[in-house]
Design a protein around this motif. Structure first.
Motif, mmCIF file in Angstrom:
data_model
loop_
_atom_site.group_PDB
_atom_site.id
_atom_site.type_symbol
_atom_site.label_atom_id
_atom_site.label_comp_id
_atom_site.label_asym_id
_atom_site.label_seq_id
_atom_site.Cartn_x
_atom_site.Cartn_y
_atom_site.Cartn_z
ATOM 1 N N LYS A 1 0.833 -1.212 0.000
ATOM 2 C CA LYS A 1 0.000 0.000 0.000
ATOM 3 C C LYS A 1 0.867 1.261 0.000
ATOM 4 C CE LYS A 1 -3.727 -2.238 2.463
ATOM 5 N NZ LYS A 1 -4.365 -2.385 3.777
ATOM 6 N N GLU A 2 1.910 1.239 0.831
ATOM 7 C CA GLU A 2 2.832 2.374 0.859
ATOM 8 C C GLU A 2 3.508 2.550 -0.500
ATOM 9 O OE1 GLU A 2 5.708 2.437 4.043
ATOM 10 O OE2 GLU A 2 4.243 1.567 5.424
ATOM 11 N N CYS A 3 3.870 1.428 -1.121
ATOM 12 C CA CYS A 3 4.502 1.481 -2.445
ATOM 13 C C CYS A 3 3.589 2.178 -3.443
ATOM 14 C CB CYS A 3 4.819 0.077 -2.952
ATOM 15 S SG CYS A 3 6.139 -0.752 -2.066
ATOM 16 N N LEU A 4 2.307 1.837 -3.401
ATOM 17 C CA LEU A 4 1.349 2.438 -4.322
ATOM 18 C C LEU A 4 1.280 3.948 -4.136
ATOM 19 C CD1 LEU A 4 -0.924 2.198 -6.438
ATOM 20 C CD2 LEU A 4 -2.485 1.890 -4.523
ATOM 21 N N LEU A 5 1.169 4.393 -2.905
ATOM 22 C CA LEU A 5 1.071 5.830 -2.644
ATOM 23 C C LEU A 5 2.348 6.563 -3.073
ATOM 24 C CD1 LEU A 5 -0.676 5.734 0.833
ATOM 25 C CD2 LEU A 5 -1.696 6.327 -1.366
ATOM 26 N N HIS A 6 3.497 6.009 -2.733
ATOM 27 C CA HIS A 6 4.763 6.652 -3.108
ATOM 28 C C HIS A 6 4.998 6.565 -4.615
ATOM 29 C CE1 HIS A 6 6.381 7.677 0.838
ATOM 30 N NE2 HIS A 6 5.807 6.568 1.272
ATOM 31 N N PHE A 7 4.537 5.498 -5.241
ATOM 32 C CA PHE A 7 4.702 5.349 -6.686
ATOM 33 C C PHE A 7 3.916 6.438 -7.415
ATOM 34 C CE2 PHE A 7 3.717 3.640 -10.863
ATOM 35 C CZ PHE A 7 4.954 3.164 -11.270
ATOM 36 N N VAL A 8 2.669 6.650 -7.017
ATOM 37 C CA VAL A 8 1.845 7.695 -7.652
ATOM 38 C C VAL A 8 2.495 9.060 -7.454
ATOM 39 C CG1 VAL A 8 -0.385 8.876 -7.549
ATOM 40 C CG2 VAL A 8 -0.290 6.386 -7.503
ATOM 41 N N ARG A 9 2.990 9.306 -6.255
ATOM 42 C CA ARG A 9 3.667 10.581 -5.977
ATOM 43 C C ARG A 9 4.918 10.723 -6.847
ATOM 44 N NH1 ARG A 9 4.733 10.773 -0.059
ATOM 45 N NH2 ARG A 9 2.477 10.840 -0.025
ATOM 46 N N GLY A 10 5.691 9.658 -6.980
ATOM 47 C CA GLY A 10 6.907 9.696 -7.789
ATOM 48 C C GLY A 10 6.615 9.895 -9.263
ATOM 49 N N ILE A 11 5.572 9.249 -9.766
ATOM 50 C CA ILE A 11 5.177 9.424 -11.175
ATOM 51 C C ILE A 11 4.774 10.867 -11.429
ATOM 52 C CG2 ILE A 11 3.365 8.855 -12.850
ATOM 53 C CD1 ILE A 11 5.495 6.727 -12.728
ATOM 54 N N ARG A 12 4.005 11.431 -10.518
ATOM 55 C CA ARG A 12 3.607 12.838 -10.690
ATOM 56 C C ARG A 12 4.822 13.752 -10.703
ATOM 57 N NH1 ARG A 12 -1.774 15.301 -8.918
ATOM 58 N NH2 ARG A 12 -0.591 16.871 -9.985
ATOM 59 N N LYS A 13 5.757 13.536 -9.777
ATOM 60 C CA LYS A 13 6.956 14.375 -9.731
ATOM 61 C C LYS A 13 7.791 14.209 -11.002
ATOM 62 C CE LYS A 13 7.780 14.354 -4.733
ATOM 63 N NZ LYS A 13 8.701 13.820 -3.695
ATOM 64 N N ALA A 14 7.913 12.985 -11.468
ATOM 65 C CA ALA A 14 8.802 12.705 -12.596
ATOM 66 C C ALA A 14 8.233 13.149 -13.932
ATOM 67 C CB ALA A 14 9.133 11.212 -12.642
#
Length: 185
Positions: free
Chosen positions: A162-175
């Motif tokens: 679950k944490e991976c999903l939240l951080h992944f979405v945040r990372g995709i937005r930043k990138a």
């Protein structure tokens, strides 16, 4: 070459109209992108977050000994070495994207989110690798599967997935916001 300076004002007006139309169309596209992103979040990410918040109160955490090193080694041999066990077609079917795109996403997210860097846990053992964390997310997203479904193969707990999903979405937005979403914040 005959230049007619009297007709320049009408061509300037046409050009101005064309630029204004392009600006309006660009604004329309940005609104549509906002709508599509909002719909994707509401239909894809929000239900996953809601189901995690509706669960019963936390009980004492049971520690399960997971062999993350072995799982990471198996993942690498199955998909990411020079001669992987599974073909490119199988990778495409399972992850719904080609391997180079997958690797690009993993690299971009890892560069933007420190969460995806492999670090030791409280016992001093290395935690899940960047590839394991991103694979867990990219296995859950296309199929809408539960976050504990990746535990058997990738050896990541439900809470970590679950944490991976939240951080992944945040990372995709930043990138990729500037490149693909025209700087929307």
């Amino acid at each position: 070459m005959n230049l007619d300076y009297n007709s320049s004002s009408s061509s300037d007006d046409q050009f101005d109209d064309m630029v204004n139309n392009m600006i309006l169309y660009n604004a329309y596209l940005e609104e549509q992108e906002d709508y599509v992103i909002q719909q994707a979040v509401q239909t894809g990410v929000a239900p996953i977050i809601e189901t995690t918040q509706r669960r019963s109160p936390k009980k004492k955490k049971k520690i399960i000994p997971r062999d993350r090193d072995d799982a990471n080694h198996r993942l690498m041999n199955d998909y990411f070495v020079n001669r992987p066990l599974y073909t490119e077609d199988m990778f495409r079917r399972r992850f719904r994207m080609h391997r180079p795109l997958f690797v690009r996403l993993v690299d971009a997210v890892a560069a933007q989110e420190p969460y995806f860097q492999q670090r030791p846990d409280t016992t001093g053992k290395l935690g899940a690798s960047t590839l394991q964390k991103c694979t867990a997310t990219l296995r859950c997203l296309p199929y809408g599967s539960e976050s504990d479904a990746v535990d058997e193969y990738i050896k990541i707990a439900e809470s970590t997935a679950k944490e991976c999903l939240l951080h992944f979405v945040r990372g995709i937005r930043k990138a990729f916001t500037i490149e693909y979403l025209r700087g929307l914040q």
